[in-house]
Motif scaffolding. Structure first.
Motif, short mmCIF file in Angstrom:
data_model
loop_
_atom_site.label_atom_id
_atom_site.label_comp_id
_atom_site.label_asym_id
_atom_site.label_seq_id
_atom_site.Cartn_x
_atom_site.Cartn_y
_atom_site.Cartn_z
N GLN A 1 -3.33 -2.88 2.29
CA GLN A 1 -3.43 -3.20 3.71
C GLN A 1 -4.65 -2.54 4.35
O GLN A 1 -5.32 -3.14 5.19
CB GLN A 1 -2.15 -2.77 4.42
CG GLN A 1 -0.92 -3.60 4.05
CD GLN A 1 0.35 -3.10 4.72
OE1 GLN A 1 0.35 -2.03 5.34
NE2 GLN A 1 1.43 -3.88 4.61
N ALA A 2 -4.94 -1.27 3.95
CA ALA A 2 -6.11 -0.58 4.51
C ALA A 2 -7.40 -1.28 4.09
O ALA A 2 -8.33 -1.43 4.89
CB ALA A 2 -6.12 0.88 4.04
N GLU A 3 -7.49 -1.72 2.81
CA GLU A 3 -8.69 -2.43 2.35
C GLU A 3 -8.86 -3.77 3.06
O GLU A 3 -9.96 -4.13 3.47
CB GLU A 3 -8.61 -2.65 0.84
CG GLU A 3 -8.74 -1.39 0.03
CD GLU A 3 -8.65 -1.64 -1.47
OE1 GLU A 3 -8.78 -0.68 -2.24
OE2 GLU A 3 -8.45 -2.82 -1.86
N GLU B 1 8.11 4.55 -4.51
CA GLU B 1 7.03 5.30 -3.87
C GLU B 1 5.66 4.76 -4.27
O GLU B 1 4.77 4.61 -3.42
CB GLU B 1 7.15 6.78 -4.24
CG GLU B 1 8.36 7.46 -3.66
CD GLU B 1 8.47 8.92 -4.09
OE1 GLU B 1 9.39 9.60 -3.63
OE2 GLU B 1 7.61 9.36 -4.88
N GLU B 2 5.49 4.45 -5.56
CA GLU B 2 4.21 3.90 -6.02
C GLU B 2 3.93 2.53 -5.40
O GLU B 2 2.80 2.25 -4.98
CB GLU B 2 4.20 3.79 -7.54
CG GLU B 2 4.20 5.13 -8.25
CD GLU B 2 4.28 4.98 -9.76
OE1 GLU B 2 4.18 6.00 -10.45
OE2 GLU B 2 4.44 3.84 -10.23
N ASP B 3 4.97 1.67 -5.31
CA ASP B 3 4.78 0.35 -4.69
C ASP B 3 4.41 0.47 -3.22
O ASP B 3 3.54 -0.26 -2.71
CB ASP B 3 6.04 -0.49 -4.85
CG ASP B 3 6.30 -0.87 -6.30
OD1 ASP B 3 7.44 -1.26 -6.61
OD2 ASP B 3 5.34 -0.78 -7.12
N ALA B 4 5.09 1.40 -2.51
CA ALA B 4 4.79 1.57 -1.09
C ALA B 4 3.36 2.08 -0.89
O ALA B 4 2.64 1.64 0.01
CB ALA B 4 5.80 2.53 -0.46
N LYS B 5 2.93 3.02 -1.74
CA LYS B 5 1.58 3.56 -1.63
C LYS B 5 0.52 2.50 -1.93
O LYS B 5 -0.51 2.39 -1.26
CB LYS B 5 1.44 4.73 -2.59
CG LYS B 5 0.18 5.55 -2.36
CD LYS B 5 0.23 6.80 -3.19
CE LYS B 5 -0.97 7.67 -2.89
NZ LYS B 5 -0.96 8.93 -3.65
#
Length: 440
Positions: free
Chosen positions: A285-287, A275-279
């Protein structure tokens, strides 16, 4: 028939940007009424406010006439101090062979001027930043300038220093000075702050100038990173509370190891790590997307290179222009690839690029002009073509018997010229800008 003429100018020193009046006297020592064609020869003929063709001056036999010629010295760093020689060509209309060219010297004085500009209007950093200060001597004498820099606000937590604070520049010379900004009180987290920084230029013989830019102080821990840390700590605390809390009145037992694979604790840790890696991947990607959008917007609004093919024509025929030019548009410099010159008639073609005369050729035998790579006119500078026709030597129409009072110039043989300007318009700033290569 001999021709006598005298040219005088004030003996005072004239500072570029000021005006003066030259005085020309012409004597008619013949027995007939004569008129004299006047031409301005030398550097003043190419100044913006000067007219090379001064018209005709009628003089009665045994008398002399005086004409005042107003001149305005351009405020240009290329106009060096000292004597500047020019002349007036006086030619008789009745006897084309009678020509006099009196000369005079203008005492050009010194003037001091300089400009200053910051290379980037905005820089940023959590601990330090750097910038460049661009200084140019726009006067016609060697100048000694001093630079001072400080934040505009007295309570700004910044220390600003220059690599050099004293410069000696020749006329027209430019210099770049490195500038370093250090943050004395860093911010661990919070909102970024903007601090204006002012650079002052001081001269001994002229008024000073100033420029400014902004340092954006960023926090050591940006908001996205701080938010991620808070979420990770919250998740870890929640997991610990859930793991050690009693379920159904009994403590959960941790299996040592099942036959199928990892223990219960290892399975939970693996799931949490996924979960932490996916987040983290989503945030990266957003940055990247935001940075790409910002770059695309900047590139879309930037000036782009343009190919230029411009024809400049001059002619002495009625309704024509003795001078034509092309002005480099705002925000560009012109990389000249070729100047294809052609002409006809008994005249001289003068080609000037950014105030530098590159060629003066007979119109009938004009050839192409080679432009040095380092001569690249910038915005508002001009590429100029001027034609100077010679008065007819013989075979022209007979002048009227009395003196002319119309003030119109004499009849000239038609001469004309054309230059095809081929080059590329290159932005001075932005992603499409290209530096000028120094000469090898």
């Amino acid at each position: 028939m001999t021709l006598r003429a005298e040219l005088t100018v004030p003996e005072d020193v004239i500072t570029p940007g000021e005006a003066l009046t030259a005085h020309l006297r012409v004597w008619n020592e013949s027995r007939i009424v004569d008129a004299y064609q006047l031409w301005l020869v030398g550097p003043p003929a190419y100044w913006p406010d000067a007219e090379p063709d001064l018209g005709q001056l009628p003089v009665y036999p045994g008398n002399h006439e005086k004409i005042n010629i107003p001149l305005s010295l351009p405020r240009d760093s290329e106009l060096t101090p000292g004597p500047l020689t020019f002349a007036i060509r006086v030619a008789s209309v009745e006897d084309p062979a009678a020509v006099a060219v009196p000369e005079a010297d203008i005492q050009v004085g010194e003037f001091h001027d300089a400009t200053i500009e910051a290379d980037r209007a905005r820089v940023g950093g959590a601990l330090w930043s750097s910038n460049l200060v661009l200084v140019e001597n726009t006067g016609n004498a060697t100048a000694t300038v001093r630079l001072r820099v400080a934040p505009e606000a007295k309570d700004a937590p910044l220390a600003v220093s220059l690599r050099r604070s004293r410069l000696v520049l020749k006329p027209g010379e430019q210099a770049r000075v490195a500038l370093m900004t250090r943050v004395r009180t860093p911010m661990f987290t919070g909102t970024a702050a903007n601090w204006p920084i002012v650079i002052h230029l001081e001269q001994e013989h002229a008024e000073g100038a100033s420029a400014s830019f902004t340092h954006r102080q960023r926090p050591l821990v940006p908001k996205p990173v701080l938010k991620g840390l808070i979420m990770a700590v919250t998740a870890l605390v929640a997991f610990a509370v859930l793991w050690f809390s009693p379920v159904g009145g009994k403590k959960p037992k941790v299996a040592a190891e099942s036959a199928k694979g990892p223990t219960q604790m290892e399975a939970v840790q693996q799931e949490q790590k996924k979960e932490e890696d996916a987040k983290k991947k989503e945030e990266e990607q957003a940055e990247q997307k935001a940075e790409q959008e910002k770059k695309d917007q900047k590139d879309a609004g930037a000036l782009k290179k343009q190919q230029l093919n411009k024809s400049i024509a001059v002619t002495s025929r009625p309704g024509g222009k003795l001078e034509d030019s092309y002005t480099v548009p705002k925000g560009y410099r012109l990389a000249v690839k070729s100047l294809n010159l052609s002409g006809s008639g008994p005249g001289v073609l003068f080609v000037t690029v950014a105030g530098n005369q590159l060629s003066s050729q007979d119109a009938a035998s004009a050839k192409d002009v080679t432009v040095p790579e380092t001569l690249s006119p910038k915005e508002d500078q001009k590429v100029t073509l001027r034609v100077q026709c010679q008065p007819p030597q013989s075979g022209g129409p007979s002048p009227s018997p009395g003196p002319s009072t119309s003030g119109q110039p004499g009849t000239l043989t038609t001469c004309e010229g054309t230059v095809v300007l081929v080059g590329e318009l290159i932005p001075l700033k932005g992603p499409n800008a290209v530096e000028i290569k120094p000469p090898s």
